[in-house]
Design a protein around this motif. Structure first.
Motif, PDB file in Angstrom:
ATOM      1  N   LEU A 175       0.833  -1.207   0.000  1.00 19.32           N
ATOM      2  CA  LEU A 175       0.000   0.000   0.000  1.00 19.32           C
ATOM      3  C   LEU A 175       0.866   1.255   0.000  1.00 19.32           C
ATOM      4  CD1 LEU A 175      -2.911  -0.634   2.558  1.00 19.32           C
ATOM      5  CD2 LEU A 175      -3.147  -0.151   0.117  1.00 19.32           C
ATOM      6  N   ALA A 176       1.904   1.244   0.816  1.00 25.65           N
ATOM      7  CA  ALA A 176       2.788   2.406   0.923  1.00 25.65           C
ATOM      8  C   ALA A 176       3.502   2.682  -0.398  1.00 25.65           C
ATOM      9  CB  ALA A 176       3.805   2.186   2.038  1.00 25.65           C
ATOM     10  N   ILE A 177       4.001   1.620  -1.039  1.00 24.09           N
ATOM     11  CA  ILE A 177       4.679   1.772  -2.332  1.00 24.09           C
ATOM     12  C   ILE A 177       3.721   2.346  -3.369  1.00 24.09           C
ATOM     13  CG2 ILE A 177       5.694   0.493  -4.244  1.00 24.09           C
ATOM     14  CD1 ILE A 177       7.647   0.728  -2.012  1.00 24.09           C
ATOM     15  N   ALA A 178       2.531   1.803  -3.432  1.00 30.39           N
ATOM     16  CA  ALA A 178       1.540   2.276  -4.398  1.00 30.39           C
ATOM     17  C   ALA A 178       1.187   3.738  -4.149  1.00 30.39           C
ATOM     18  CB  ALA A 178       0.286   1.407  -4.336  1.00 30.39           C
ATOM     19  N   HIS A 179       1.131   4.129  -2.881  1.00 31.81           N
ATOM     20  CA  HIS A 179       0.806   5.520  -2.563  1.00 31.81           C
ATOM     21  C   HIS A 179       1.910   6.465  -3.036  1.00 31.81           C
ATOM     22  CE1 HIS A 179      -0.730   9.022  -0.512  1.00 31.81           C
ATOM     23  NE2 HIS A 179       0.396   9.130   0.188  1.00 31.81           N
ATOM     24  N   LEU A 180       3.157   6.088  -2.842  1.00 29.98           N
ATOM     25  CA  LEU A 180       4.264   6.938  -3.303  1.00 29.98           C
ATOM     26  C   LEU A 180       4.210   7.121  -4.819  1.00 29.98           C
ATOM     27  CD1 LEU A 180       7.192   5.624  -1.053  1.00 29.98           C
ATOM     28  CD2 LEU A 180       6.053   7.850  -0.900  1.00 29.98           C
ATOM     29  N   TRP A 181       3.901   6.064  -5.545  1.00 33.65           N
ATOM     30  CA  TRP A 181       3.767   6.195  -6.996  1.00 33.65           C
ATOM     31  C   TRP A 181       2.578   7.092  -7.352  1.00 33.65           C
ATOM     32  CZ3 TRP A 181       4.422   0.228  -7.650  1.00 33.65           C
ATOM     33  CH2 TRP A 181       5.790  -0.078  -7.703  1.00 33.65           C
ATOM     34  N   SER A 182       1.506   6.982  -6.578  1.00 33.34           N
ATOM     35  CA  SER A 182       0.294   7.753  -6.904  1.00 33.34           C
ATOM     36  C   SER A 182       0.490   9.253  -6.748  1.00 33.34           C
ATOM     37  CB  SER A 182      -0.881   7.291  -6.027  1.00 33.34           C
ATOM     38  OG  SER A 182      -0.746   7.773  -4.697  1.00 33.34           O
ATOM     39  N   VAL A 183       1.452   9.667  -5.905  1.00 33.37           N
ATOM     40  CA  VAL A 183       1.696  11.107  -5.733  1.00 33.37           C
ATOM     41  C   VAL A 183       2.824  11.594  -6.648  1.00 33.37           C
ATOM     42  CG1 VAL A 183       0.797  11.134  -3.382  1.00 33.37           C
ATOM     43  CG2 VAL A 183       3.259  10.757  -3.752  1.00 33.37           C
ATOM     44  N   GLY A 184       3.243  10.733  -7.579  1.00 34.45           N
ATOM     45  CA  GLY A 184       4.180  11.170  -8.607  1.00 34.45           C
ATOM     46  C   GLY A 184       5.624  10.805  -8.397  1.00 34.45           C
ATOM     47  N   CYS A 185       5.959  10.004  -7.408  1.00 30.75           N
ATOM     48  CA  CYS A 185       7.346   9.601  -7.187  1.00 30.75           C
ATOM     49  C   CYS A 185       7.780   8.633  -8.295  1.00 30.75           C
ATOM     50  CB  CYS A 185       7.513   8.930  -5.825  1.00 30.75           C
ATOM     51  SG  CYS A 185       7.135  10.006  -4.434  1.00 30.75           S
ATOM     52  N   SER A 186       8.990   8.841  -8.794  1.00 31.26           N
ATOM     53  CA  SER A 186       9.475   7.990  -9.883  1.00 31.26           C
ATOM     54  C   SER A 186      10.585   7.045  -9.453  1.00 31.26           C
ATOM     55  CB  SER A 186       9.975   8.853 -11.050  1.00 31.26           C
ATOM     56  OG  SER A 186      11.009   9.722 -10.603  1.00 31.26           O
ATOM     57  N   GLN A 187      11.381   7.442  -8.451  1.00 31.90           N
ATOM     58  CA  GLN A 187      12.455   6.581  -7.959  1.00 31.90           C
ATOM     59  C   GLN A 187      12.351   6.474  -6.438  1.00 31.90           C
ATOM     60  OE1 GLN A 187      15.102   4.577  -9.580  1.00 31.90           O
ATOM     61  NE2 GLN A 187      14.621   3.848  -7.514  1.00 31.90           N
ATOM     62  N   LEU A 188      12.134   5.260  -5.970  1.00 30.56           N
ATOM     63  CA  LEU A 188      11.907   5.051  -4.543  1.00 30.56           C
ATOM     64  C   LEU A 188      13.154   4.519  -3.849  1.00 30.56           C
ATOM     65  CD1 LEU A 188       8.369   3.375  -4.534  1.00 30.56           C
ATOM     66  CD2 LEU A 188       8.982   5.799  -4.714  1.00 30.56           C
ATOM     67  N   ASP A 244      24.697   9.569  -3.214  1.00 27.25           N
ATOM     68  CA  ASP A 244      24.452  10.604  -4.226  1.00 27.25           C
ATOM     69  C   ASP A 244      23.667  10.053  -5.414  1.00 27.25           C
ATOM     70  OD1 ASP A 244      24.559  13.216  -5.099  1.00 27.25           O
ATOM     71  OD2 ASP A 244      26.359  12.892  -6.306  1.00 27.25           O
ATOM     72  N   VAL A 245      22.688   9.191  -5.103  1.00 29.45           N
ATOM     73  CA  VAL A 245      21.787   8.641  -6.115  1.00 29.45           C
ATOM     74  C   VAL A 245      20.421   9.267  -5.901  1.00 29.45           C
ATOM     75  CG1 VAL A 245      20.716   6.563  -7.063  1.00 29.45           C
ATOM     76  CG2 VAL A 245      23.077   6.484  -6.212  1.00 29.45           C
ATOM     77  N   HIS A 246      19.845   9.849  -6.934  1.00 36.21           N
ATOM     78  CA  HIS A 246      18.586  10.573  -6.797  1.00 36.21           C
ATOM     79  C   HIS A 246      17.435   9.637  -6.449  1.00 36.21           C
ATOM     80  CE1 HIS A 246      15.251  13.293  -7.540  1.00 36.21           C
ATOM     81  NE2 HIS A 246      14.708  12.351  -8.310  1.00 36.21           N
ATOM     82  N   PHE A 247      16.614  10.060  -5.477  1.00 35.94           N
ATOM     83  CA  PHE A 247      15.325   9.398  -5.209  1.00 35.94           C
ATOM     84  C   PHE A 247      14.353  10.457  -4.729  1.00 35.94           C
ATOM     85  CE2 PHE A 247      17.779   9.151  -1.299  1.00 35.94           C
ATOM     86  CZ  PHE A 247      16.872   9.378  -0.282  1.00 35.94           C
ATOM     87  N   ASP A 248      13.074  10.254  -5.033  1.00 34.56           N
ATOM     88  CA  ASP A 248      12.076  11.252  -4.650  1.00 34.56           C
ATOM     89  C   ASP A 248      10.956  10.674  -3.785  1.00 34.56           C
ATOM     90  OD1 ASP A 248      10.871   9.739  -6.573  1.00 34.56           O
ATOM     91  OD2 ASP A 248      10.486  11.385  -7.981  1.00 34.56           O
ATOM     92  N   GLY A 249      11.090   9.407  -3.401  1.00 36.73           N
ATOM     93  CA  GLY A 249      10.124   8.783  -2.498  1.00 36.73           C
ATOM     94  C   GLY A 249      10.840   7.835  -1.559  1.00 36.73           C
ATOM     95  N   LEU A 250      10.467   7.852  -0.281  1.00 39.47           N
ATOM     96  CA  LEU A 250      11.142   7.018   0.708  1.00 39.47           C
ATOM     97  C   LEU A 250      10.111   6.303   1.583  1.00 39.47           C
ATOM     98  CD1 LEU A 250      13.622   6.052   2.357  1.00 39.47           C
ATOM     99  CD2 LEU A 250      13.462   8.202   3.664  1.00 39.47           C
ATOM    100  N   LEU A 251      10.182   4.967   1.613  1.00 40.78           N
ATOM    101  CA  LEU A 251       9.379   4.156   2.523  1.00 40.78           C
ATOM    102  C   LEU A 251      10.279   3.664   3.649  1.00 40.78           C
ATOM    103  CD1 LEU A 251       7.068   2.361   3.580  1.00 40.78           C
ATOM    104  CD2 LEU A 251       7.743   0.643   1.865  1.00 40.78           C
ATOM    105  N   CYS A 252       9.880   3.929   4.880  1.00 42.43           N
ATOM    106  CA  CYS A 252      10.582   3.409   6.047  1.00 42.43           C
ATOM    107  C   CYS A 252       9.709   2.354   6.720  1.00 42.43           C
ATOM    108  CB  CYS A 252      10.905   4.530   7.033  1.00 42.43           C
ATOM    109  SG  CYS A 252      12.116   5.720   6.404  1.00 42.43           S
ATOM    110  N   ALA A 253      10.343   1.316   7.234  1.00 37.27           N
ATOM    111  CA  ALA A 253       9.615   0.153   7.734  1.00 37.27           C
ATOM    112  C   ALA A 253       8.803   0.431   8.990  1.00 37.27           C
ATOM    113  CB  ALA A 253      10.582  -0.999   7.996  1.00 37.27           C
ATOM    114  N   ASN A 254       9.074   1.526   9.682  1.00 36.16           N
ATOM    115  CA  ASN A 254       8.155   1.962  10.729  1.00 36.16           C
ATOM    116  C   ASN A 254       8.243   3.474  10.883  1.00 36.16           C
ATOM    117  OD1 ASN A 254      10.355   2.531  12.399  1.00 36.16           O
ATOM    118  ND2 ASN A 254       9.700   1.207  14.062  1.00 36.16           N
TER     119      ASN A 254
END
Length: 352
Positions: A175-188, A244-254
Motif C-alpha cells: 500500500l505504501a509503495i503504491a501511494h508513493l507512486w500515486s503522488v508522482g514519485c518515480s524513484q523510490l 548521491d543517487v537521486h530518489f524522490d520517495g522514501l518508505l521506512c519500515a516503521n
C-alpha cells in the motif's frame, strides 16, 4: 494389587507417568486434559502409560491449582516503542473490564526473556500470557506446547499452536509503495528494519511484490537496513544520501525510522515532501505532530491488542473449547502532508 491402591504404597504421580511416557509432566497434564496442543500420538501414549500405572489424578490439588491470580501478563519486545504502548493500553482496557490486573514484561526481543515470560504462566504466577514476538514462535515451540495456561501470540506463527493475532504487514508495505507512486514519485528508496525479524521480512515481501507487479526496481544503493528506532532511521538515511543517487520517495519500515530519516533529510537541505515524499508504517500518534505530518500505513495496533485480549478471556471464561484460532487484521493507508504534492501539502497537513 497395583502399587497405587495397595495400603501404604506410594501414590503414582504425574511425574511417574511422564517418565514412563518419556515426556514432561506438563505434557502429561495437557494430554490428559485434552489440550489441542498435544499430538494424537503423544496423547495416546500418555493415556496408555497412565492406565498401565493406574494413575489417579489428585483432584484436591488440581482444585487448589485452579485458584486464579486474576492477572494477565503482556510480554513486549520494547517497552518504549509507541506501538507496544498502544497495544498495552487496549489490552489493559479489556483486562480491567474483566476484573483482572495486567503484568507488563519487556523481553528486549531476547528468546531467553520470552522463555522466562512463559515460565511465569507455567508457575501459575499469572492466569494467561499475551506475547508480542518479532521473531515468531518457532524458537519457543516446545515451551509453548508444554504450557497449560492460555497463550496468545501477537505476531507471525508458522504453525498455529496457540491463539494468534497477526496483521497483513506485506499488504501494508505494498500500500505504501503504491501511494508513493500515486503522488508522482518515480524513484523510490526503502529503509527496512533489522534483518531476521518477522516485521522486516514481511515488509520486504510486500515491497518486492509491489515492484514485481509494476515491473519496477529499487537499486541496492537505495536500500538500507537498520534498527526500528529514530536513530536507526537517521543513520539509514545518511547512508542513502551518501550514495548521491537521486530518489524522490522514501518508505521506512516503521514510523520511528521515518521520523529519524526526515531529520537527516532536513540536515541535508531537502524538503519533505517537495524534494522527497516520506511514508512510514504503524501510524503512531507522533505522526500527527511531525513537520509535516507523517503519512503512514496503520497496522491497527490498538485493534490487535483488543482482539488478543478478547481471545484470552474467551479461553479463561471457558467460552471456547476449540483448536487454536488465528485472526488477521488488514492495514489502512493514512495519507498526510509528508507525501502530498507541493500544492496540497499544507491542506493535507492541516486536515490530517
Amino acid at each position: 494389587m497395583p502399587q497405587s491402591t495397595r495400603p501404604g504404597a506410594r501414590r503414582v504421580t504425574i511425574t511417574d507417568v511422564a517418565k514412563a511416557a518419556n515426556v514432561s509432566a506438563a505434557t502429561v497434564s495437557l494430554a490428559l486434559n485434552g489440550s489441542p496442543r498435544i499430538s494424537e500420538v503423544t496423547r495416546q501414549r500418555v493415556e496408555r502409560c497412565a492406565q498401565s500405572l493406574r494413575y489417579q489424578p489428585n483432584h484436591a490439588a488440581a482444585s487448589l491449582r485452579k485458584q486464579t491470580a486474576r492477572t494477565i501478563a503482556l510480554a513486549v519486545p520494547d517497552i518504549g516503542n509507541p506501538v507496544y504502548i498502544e497495544i498495552a493500553r487496549t489490552v489493559q482496557q479489556v483486562t480491567r473490564q474483566h476484573g483482572y490486573h495486567l503484568h507488563l514484561i519487556s523481553t528486549e526481543s531476547q528468546p531467553s526473556e520470552e522463555a522466562h515470560a512463559l515460565r511465569t504462566l507455567a508457575q501459575r504466577s499469572v492466569d494467561g500470557l499475551i506475547m508480542i514476538s518479532l521473531r515468531g514462535a518457532s524458537a519457543l515451540d516446545s515451551s509453548l506446547r508444554e504450557v497449560s495456561g492460555p497463550v496468545v501470540i501477537i505476531g507471525h506463527l508458522q504453525d498455529v499452536i496457540c491463539d494468534n493475532v497477526t496483521v497483513d504487514s506485506a499488504a501494508g508495505a505494498a500500500l505504501a509503495i503504491a501511494h508513493l507512486w500515486s503522488v508522482g514519485c518515480s524513484q523510490l528508496a526503502f529503509v527496512n528494519g533489522a534483518a531476521g525479524t518477522w516485521p522486516s521480512s514481511e515488509r520486504e515481501r510486500g515491497v518486492l511484490s509491489a515492484l514485481r507487479a509494476a515491473d519496477r526496481t529499487i537499486p541496492p544503493s537505495l536500500r538500507a537496513e537498520e534498527d526500528f528506532t529514530l536513530d536507526g532511521g537517521y543513520r539509514a538515511a545518511q547512508r542513502l544520501l551518501a550514495h548521491d543517487v537521486h530518489f524522490d520517495g522514501l518508505l521506512c519500515a516503521n514510523d520511528l525510522m521515518a521520523i529519524g530519516a526526515m531529520r537527516s533529510l532536513r540536515e541535508h537541505g531537502l524538503q519533505v515532501p517537495g524534494d522527497i515524499a516520506v511514508i512510514g508504517m504503524d501510524d503512531i500518534r507522533e505522526c500527527q505532530v511531525t513537520t509535516p505530518p507523517l503519512s503512514s500505513v496503520s497496522l491497527m495496533a490498538g485493534e490487535r491488542g483488543r482482539l488478543a485480549a478478547q481471545l484470552m478471556f474467551d479461553r479463561l471464561g471457558g467460552e471456547v473449547d476449540t483448536p487454536p484460532r488465528q485472526l488477521t487484521v488488514s492495514p489502512v493507508l493514512i495519507a498526510r502532508g509528508s507525501t502530498a504534492p507541493p500544492r496540497q501539502a499544507l491542506e493535507v497537513g492541516v486536515n490530517a
